[in-house]
Design a protein around this motif. Structure first.
Motif, PDB file in Angstrom:
ATOM      1  N   GLU A  39      -6.997   3.596  -0.784  1.00  0.00           N
ATOM      2  CA  GLU A  39      -6.969   2.764  -1.977  1.00  0.00           C
ATOM      3  C   GLU A  39      -8.330   2.086  -2.089  1.00  0.00           C
ATOM      4  OE1 GLU A  39      -3.539   0.388  -2.757  1.00  0.00           O
ATOM      5  OE2 GLU A  39      -2.249   1.731  -1.621  1.00  0.00           O
TER       6      GLU A  39
ATOM      7  N   GLU B  87      -7.859  -1.336  -6.226  1.00  0.00           N
ATOM      8  CA  GLU B  87      -6.469  -1.085  -5.845  1.00  0.00           C
ATOM      9  C   GLU B  87      -5.902   0.149  -6.531  1.00  0.00           C
ATOM     10  OE1 GLU B  87      -4.064  -4.574  -6.229  1.00  0.00           O
ATOM     11  OE2 GLU B  87      -5.216  -5.664  -4.727  1.00  0.00           O
TER      12      GLU B  87
ATOM     13  N   HIS C 212       0.856  -1.178   0.000  1.00  0.00           N
ATOM     14  CA  HIS C 212       0.000   0.000   0.000  1.00  0.00           C
ATOM     15  C   HIS C 212       0.895   1.232   0.000  1.00  0.00           C
ATOM     16  CE1 HIS C 212      -3.839  -1.968   0.454  1.00  0.00           C
ATOM     17  NE2 HIS C 212      -3.277  -2.792   1.316  1.00  0.00           N
TER      18      HIS C 212
END
Length: 168
Positions: free
Chosen positions: A56, A60, A49
């Motif tokens: 997010e 993604e 991340h």
């Protein structure tokens, strides 16, 4: 509008790590504030991340709500992958436009990492980010819970326990 840099010019093919710095710049033509960053990595390269703490979504994609921001992402390999030049594609998706940029990364064996070039600007930004305190909202409360400490004590029945206890 979009600029990409890598911390190292090369990355090890097995258990290698690098950082990707994505910078967003204001464009006078685009009025939209909200945008998303999509990162397409070559097979065998993964990412964590973002280190900036940005949201997010389920696809993604990194959600960016201000035009002049940057995002730092750690990329890595989990298992041995094929060596060679690979391409990372970063796309900035807004309601009006899509802007894509590519950056090449050289994946090499461990013994070829001696001639790696390091981008000091990216390293300094990573250091700044690691020393920065996380944003704290006024409505946030911190709760500190003290752990229990167990102590062995002798009480009035402990001599009976010692005398009659059967350990199997």
């Amino acid at each position: 509008m979009l600029d990409i840099k890598l911390a190292k010019s090369k990355m090890e093919n097995e258990e290698g790590m690098n950082h990707l710095w994505i910078q967003l710049f204001r464009d006078g033509k685009v009025q939209s504030q909200k945008s998303e960053i999509q990162i397409r990595l070559p097979k065998g390269i993964y990412r964590s991340h973002n280190l900036n703490g940005l949201v997010e979504n389920e696809r993604e994609h990194i959600v960016v709500d201000a035009p002049d921001q940057d995002v730092i992402i750690e990329i890595y390999t989990q298992a041995s992958i094929q060596c060679g030049e690979m391409t990372i594609v970063v796309s900035l998706l807004t309601a009006e436009t899509t802007v894509s940029k590519e950056i090449s990364i050289q994946v090499v064996e461990e013994d070829e990492m001696d001639m790696v070039e390091i981008d000091d600007q990216v390293v300094e930004r990573i250091k700044e980010l690691s020393h920065a305190t996380p944003p704290c909202e006024e409505g946030t409360n911190f709760v500190s819970i003290q752990p229990r400490i167990l102590e062995k004590r002798d009480n009035e029945f402990s001599y009976l326990e010692k005398k009659y206890r059967i350990d199997y």
